[in-house]
Design a protein around this motif. Structure first.
Motif, PDB file in Angstrom:
ATOM      1  N   ARG A   1       0.832  -1.207   0.000  1.00 45.37           N
ATOM      2  CA  ARG A   1       0.000   0.000   0.000  1.00 45.37           C
ATOM      3  C   ARG A   1       0.867   1.259   0.000  1.00 45.37           C
ATOM      4  O   ARG A   1       0.660   2.175  -0.804  1.00 45.37           O
ATOM      5  N   ILE A   2       1.841   1.309   0.888  1.00 47.90           N
ATOM      6  CA  ILE A   2       2.717   2.482   0.981  1.00 47.90           C
ATOM      7  C   ILE A   2       3.490   2.671  -0.322  1.00 47.90           C
ATOM      8  O   ILE A   2       3.605   3.787  -0.837  1.00 47.90           O
ATOM      9  N   ALA A   3       3.993   1.576  -0.886  1.00 46.08           N
ATOM     10  CA  ALA A   3       4.759   1.654  -2.132  1.00 46.08           C
ATOM     11  C   ALA A   3       3.930   2.254  -3.255  1.00 46.08           C
ATOM     12  O   ALA A   3       4.334   3.233  -3.895  1.00 46.08           O
ATOM     13  N   VAL A   4       2.763   1.691  -3.489  1.00 48.59           N
ATOM     14  CA  VAL A   4       1.943   2.123  -4.623  1.00 48.59           C
ATOM     15  C   VAL A   4       1.390   3.531  -4.400  1.00 48.59           C
ATOM     16  O   VAL A   4       1.433   4.367  -5.307  1.00 48.59           O
ATOM     17  N   GLU A   5       0.906   3.820  -3.212  1.00 48.97           N
ATOM     18  CA  GLU A   5       0.382   5.163  -2.946  1.00 48.97           C
ATOM     19  C   GLU A   5       1.470   6.227  -3.098  1.00 48.97           C
ATOM     20  O   GLU A   5       1.227   7.302  -3.654  1.00 48.97           O
ATOM     21  N   THR A   6       2.672   5.931  -2.629  1.00 47.56           N
ATOM     22  CA  THR A   6       3.769   6.895  -2.716  1.00 47.56           C
ATOM     23  C   THR A   6       4.181   7.119  -4.157  1.00 47.56           C
ATOM     24  O   THR A   6       4.382   8.264  -4.586  1.00 47.56           O
ATOM     25  N   VAL A   7       4.311   6.040  -4.918  1.00 50.39           N
ATOM     26  CA  VAL A   7       4.685   6.173  -6.327  1.00 50.39           C
ATOM     27  C   VAL A   7       3.618   6.947  -7.089  1.00 50.39           C
ATOM     28  O   VAL A   7       3.928   7.846  -7.871  1.00 50.39           O
TER      29      VAL A   7
END
Length: 171
Positions: free
Chosen positions: A136-142
């Motif tokens: 979740r953090i990876a995709v939201e940040t990207v």
């Protein structure tokens, strides 16, 4: 034009992209997991470049959440972007450090002129970050911070469990 996010189950060392991101440890001198695989497959050129970084700007190692680029050695990628993910903690919220790994890696990639970037699931291996939250953090940040110059961000995951975790956010 927005950055295209893709998901691949496979070996990050086999990705033919402009930049591959290494889930490094702060020493920059290789280790286990993704870090060890990138150093083994990329050859001694990556280690030599990391040693040069340690001898100059990063004498105490690369700080958590930061990113720096080296040659990709024998990898099909053109560059390796090393970033140090945080260890997961049940008592301290370190999610901003994890998000910083993705943001800083994208910033470095854009500075290199990269159009395609491959990321592993940073901190979700030996550093213990829960896979679903890490995805979740990876995709939201990207999604929130990918520079317009970057055409594709590829999340390269090792197994079906990680693919399932990321698929809920990438698709």
């Amino acid at each position: 034009m927005s950055t295209r996010l893709t998901l691949v189950q496979g070996d990050i060392t086999e990705q033919d992209v402009d930049a591959v991101v290494n889930a490094a440890n702060s020493s920059l001198l290789g280790g286990g997991g993704v870090d060890g695989a990138i150093h083994r497959r990329g050859g001694p050129e990556i280690l030599a470049a990391c040693r040069a970084l340690r001898a100059s700007h990063y004498g105490k190692g690369l700080p958590t959440g930061q990113a720096v680029a080296t040659t990709a050695g024998r990898l099909p990628a053109h560059h390796v972007i090393h970033t140090v993910g945080p260890r997961w903690s049940a008592t301290e919220d370190r999610s901003s450090l994890l998000a910083s790994c993705y943001r800083e890696s994208l910033r470095v990639a854009a500075g290199l002129g990269a159009r395609t970037v491959a990321f592993p699931a940073i901190s979700t291996g030996i550093y213990g970050w829960p896979l679903e939250d890490g995805a979740r953090i990876a995709v939201e940040t990207v999604r929130a911070s990918a520079p317009v110059e970057i055409e594709e961000v590829r999340f390269v995951v090792f197994d079906a469990r990680a693919r399932t975790a990321f698929a809920g956010y990438v698709d």
